[in-house]
Design a protein around this motif. Structure first.
Motif, PDB file in Angstrom:
ATOM      1  N   MET A  51       0.829  -1.217   0.000  1.00 30.08           N
ATOM      2  CA  MET A  51       0.000   0.000   0.000  1.00 30.08           C
ATOM      3  C   MET A  51       0.861   1.264   0.000  1.00 30.08           C
ATOM      4  N   HIS A  52       2.199   1.084  -0.133  1.00 27.82           N
ATOM      5  CA  HIS A  52       3.137   2.201  -0.314  1.00 27.82           C
ATOM      6  C   HIS A  52       3.217   3.137   0.890  1.00 27.82           C
ATOM      7  N   TYR A  53       3.166   2.596   2.098  1.00 27.03           N
ATOM      8  CA  TYR A  53       3.350   3.406   3.297  1.00 27.03           C
ATOM      9  C   TYR A  53       4.847   3.523   3.614  1.00 27.03           C
ATOM     10  N   PRO A  54       5.287   4.632   4.278  1.00 24.35           N
ATOM     11  CA  PRO A  54       6.686   4.731   4.723  1.00 24.35           C
ATOM     12  C   PRO A  54       7.002   3.629   5.733  1.00 24.35           C
ATOM     13  N   ILE A  55       8.322   3.346   5.909  1.00 22.08           N
ATOM     14  CA  ILE A  55       8.749   2.224   6.743  1.00 22.08           C
ATOM     15  C   ILE A  55       8.213   2.336   8.159  1.00 22.08           C
ATOM     16  N   ALA A  56       8.419   3.502   8.820  1.00 19.93           N
ATOM     17  CA  ALA A  56       8.004   3.640  10.220  1.00 19.93           C
ATOM     18  C   ALA A  56       6.493   3.520  10.361  1.00 19.93           C
ATOM     19  N   GLU A  57       5.743   4.131   9.417  1.00 21.48           N
ATOM     20  CA  GLU A  57       4.279   4.063   9.476  1.00 21.48           C
ATOM     21  C   GLU A  57       3.789   2.644   9.233  1.00 21.48           C
ATOM     22  N   ALA A  58       4.408   1.955   8.263  1.00 25.98           N
ATOM     23  CA  ALA A  58       4.022   0.569   7.994  1.00 25.98           C
ATOM     24  C   ALA A  58       4.326  -0.319   9.191  1.00 25.98           C
ATOM     25  N   ALA A  59       5.479  -0.083   9.842  1.00 23.68           N
ATOM     26  CA  ALA A  59       5.833  -0.866  11.025  1.00 23.68           C
ATOM     27  C   ALA A  59       4.830  -0.653  12.144  1.00 23.68           C
ATOM     28  N   ASN A  60       4.408   0.602  12.323  1.00 20.56           N
ATOM     29  CA  ASN A  60       3.408   0.892  13.356  1.00 20.56           C
ATOM     30  C   ASN A  60       2.056   0.284  13.015  1.00 20.56           C
ATOM     31  N   MET A  61       1.707   0.254  11.734  1.00 23.40           N
ATOM     32  CA  MET A  61       0.439  -0.366  11.330  1.00 23.40           C
ATOM     33  C   MET A  61       0.431  -1.860  11.643  1.00 23.40           C
ATOM     34  N   VAL A  62       1.574  -2.505  11.386  1.00 25.34           N
ATOM     35  CA  VAL A  62       1.672  -3.941  11.693  1.00 25.34           C
ATOM     36  C   VAL A  62       1.542  -4.183  13.185  1.00 25.34           C
TER      37      VAL A  62
ATOM     38  N   LEU B  23      10.635  -8.514  15.599  1.00 33.30           N
ATOM     39  CA  LEU B  23      10.863  -9.557  14.596  1.00 33.30           C
ATOM     40  C   LEU B  23       9.947  -9.403  13.393  1.00 33.30           C
ATOM     41  N   THR B  24       8.791  -8.792  13.603  1.00 34.13           N
ATOM     42  CA  THR B  24       7.832  -8.628  12.506  1.00 34.13           C
ATOM     43  C   THR B  24       7.945  -7.267  11.828  1.00 34.13           C
ATOM     44  N   THR B  25       8.813  -6.399  12.343  1.00 37.95           N
ATOM     45  CA  THR B  25       8.899  -5.043  11.787  1.00 37.95           C
ATOM     46  C   THR B  25      10.336  -4.723  11.357  1.00 37.95           C
ATOM     47  N   PHE B  26      11.132  -4.199  12.270  1.00 31.99           N
ATOM     48  CA  PHE B  26      12.457  -3.710  11.898  1.00 31.99           C
ATOM     49  C   PHE B  26      13.417  -4.830  11.511  1.00 31.99           C
TER      50      PHE B  26
END
Length: 458
Positions: free
Chosen positions: A1-12, A254-257
């Motif tokens: 969905m083309h989100y920035p890394i930090a925002e995508a990590a927070n969404m997860v 483990l699921t993000t960074f």
């Protein structure tokens, strides 16, 4: 969905946190109103509905953003509806399935109950391995649409199999709202706070010293002794629950960074194969599967030759070891990130398998802690609160994922004052992930010391 890394990590982490946090809601429904079987079926259907919504969005180009653009509000709304319908379903199912399974066994056999939760965790990890290998391969080679359709078909079959043997299950009737009973005990104890404490004994003749102010709720026969004991037991579980939150925050990485690290490392295995970053989660899952076999073998042999007083495989000791290993894992993770950054400055990509250390340690720590919590909370909880109490283990996972999002934001705000955000850029190599890992290590060790304090007094 083309989100920035930090925002995508927070969404997860927010999605995972919501799925685990809603286990409390599922546990409340199960203990209060309908049996665990029907609670699982209800939330299972809701999870299936969320999968269908996401499948429809993945299949329709008009519901997806253009390349390089973030989704519109309507596209984002549909994404969130699908995700959080799934999260609600997962939460309700997790709250009831393990308690429903343990209900089928002899609850007086502690070793049997402990083994059940170990093998339950084994099955969860097996599903995770399939998800991180076969399903990732399907997504990358056949597309998200095929992956969603396959998940929908398999989950539908699983629900049908589970429901087909409903007449064979041992179902316990719900005993009404435990939160209402706890609230009444606390209210009557507060109202009688100026009265002298009565001397009361449990049915086994033991006089309890923990939270003795609750005994005042029994004055004037407003509250029964059983209700006081139920409240006392649940409140005593809360410090143990709270002490494991930071450990789950570390596991959330483990699921993000850690996945983001894998994307910018050398993923080649041989000449023609590249390891998908999402499949790195196979490492802790394989560790969990292997360690469960080892743990069961050692526990069985140790129990034969040792008294229960000297048993080192009790859930409360198991949880403490898992918390301590987590801090060690974060030290390893920080050192690996330093190595990766230094190598990149020399235009060298280190192997993705350098991440194996943190995955291995966190996988083993997760097996010890989560498995121990499920066993401990189910065994210690009153019969009328077992779904809610086992849900505390998953709720700690939820709070850990939410705390991860909060700490990322706080770390960025504070580090911005120093002139450079630790985790603010889209390029991981311009961030200071090793400092964030070091912060998690210190915080988790503080939580470990807090756990030792409460565990000794339980």
């Amino acid at each position: 969905m083309h989100y920035p890394i930090a925002e995508a990590a927070n969404m997860v982490t927010n999605f995972m946190g919501s799925a685990f946090l809603l286990t409390i809601f599922g546990g409340f429904i199960s203990d209060s109103f309908i049996s665990r079987f029907w609670t699982f079926m209800l939330f299972g259907v809701l999870e299936l509905l969320g999968l269908i919504i996401l499948a429809v969005q993945a299949s329709e180009k008009s519901l997806l953003p253009a390349t390089g653009h973030q989704p519109s509000r309507s596209q984002e709304a549909l994404l969130y509806i699908g995700l959080y319908a799934m999260a609600t379903g997962v939460g309700g199912a997790k709250a009831t399935l393990e308690a429903h399974g343990a209900d089928q066994l002899d609850n007086s056999n502690k070793q049997l109950i402990s083994s059940f939760f170990n093998w339950f965790f084994f099955c969860l990890s097996t599903g995770g391995i399939i998800s991180a290998t076969f399903m990732v391969w399907v997504e990358e080679n056949k597309g998200w649409q095929t992956s969603f359709r396959l998940n929908i078909g398999l989950f539908t079959v699983a629900l049908c199999i589970f429901a087909s043997v409903v007449t064979l299950y041992r179902n316990k009737r719900p005993a009404g709202s435990p939160l209402t009973r706890i609230s009444k005990v606390l209210w009557h104890a507060a109202r009688n706070s100026k009265s002298s404490s009565p001397f009361v004994q449990a049915s086994n003749g033991i006089s309890h010293r923990k939270l003795k102010f609750l005994d005042k709720a029994t004055i004037n026969a407003a509250i029964s002794w059983e209700q006081v004991e139920e409240t006392r037991t649940f409140l005593c579980l809360l410090p143990i629950f709270a002490s494991t939150i930071m450990m789950n925050c570390c596991v959330a990485q483990l699921t993000t960074f850690s996945v983001q690290q894998g994307r910018v490392m050398n993923r080649k295995l041989g000449h023609n194969f590249e390891v998908p970053p999402a499949s790195l989660s196979v490492i802790p899952l394989v560790v969990i599967l292997s360690s469960i076999f080892l743990y069961e073998h050692l526990a069985a042999r140790f129990m034969k030759n040792t008294s229960s007083k000297d048993n080192i495989f009790t859930p409360i000791k198991r949880i403490g070891l898992g918390l301590l290993l987590t801090s060690v894992a974060m030290v390893v993770a920080a050192l690996v990130e330093i190595k990766r950054r230094n190598a990149l400055e020399n235009h060298v990509k280190v192997s993705v398998f350098w991440l194996g250390g943190q995955y291995l340690l966190l996988g083993f720590a997760d097996m010890l802690t989560l498995g121990g919590m499920l066993d401990f909370f189910y065994s210690e909880a009153p019969d009328s609160m077992r779904s809610m109490s086992t849900a505390l283990a998953w709720c700690a996972t939820a709070m850990g994922f939410y705390l991860s999002s909060v700490l990322v934001s706080i770390a960025n705000v504070v580090s911005r004052l120093g002139g450079h955000e630790w985790l603010g850029g889209k390029d991981l190599s311009s961030n200071r992930l090793e400092l964030f890992y070091a912060l998690l290590c210190v915080l988790n060790f503080v939580f470990f010391l807090n756990y030792v304090y409460w565990a000794k007094r339980y």
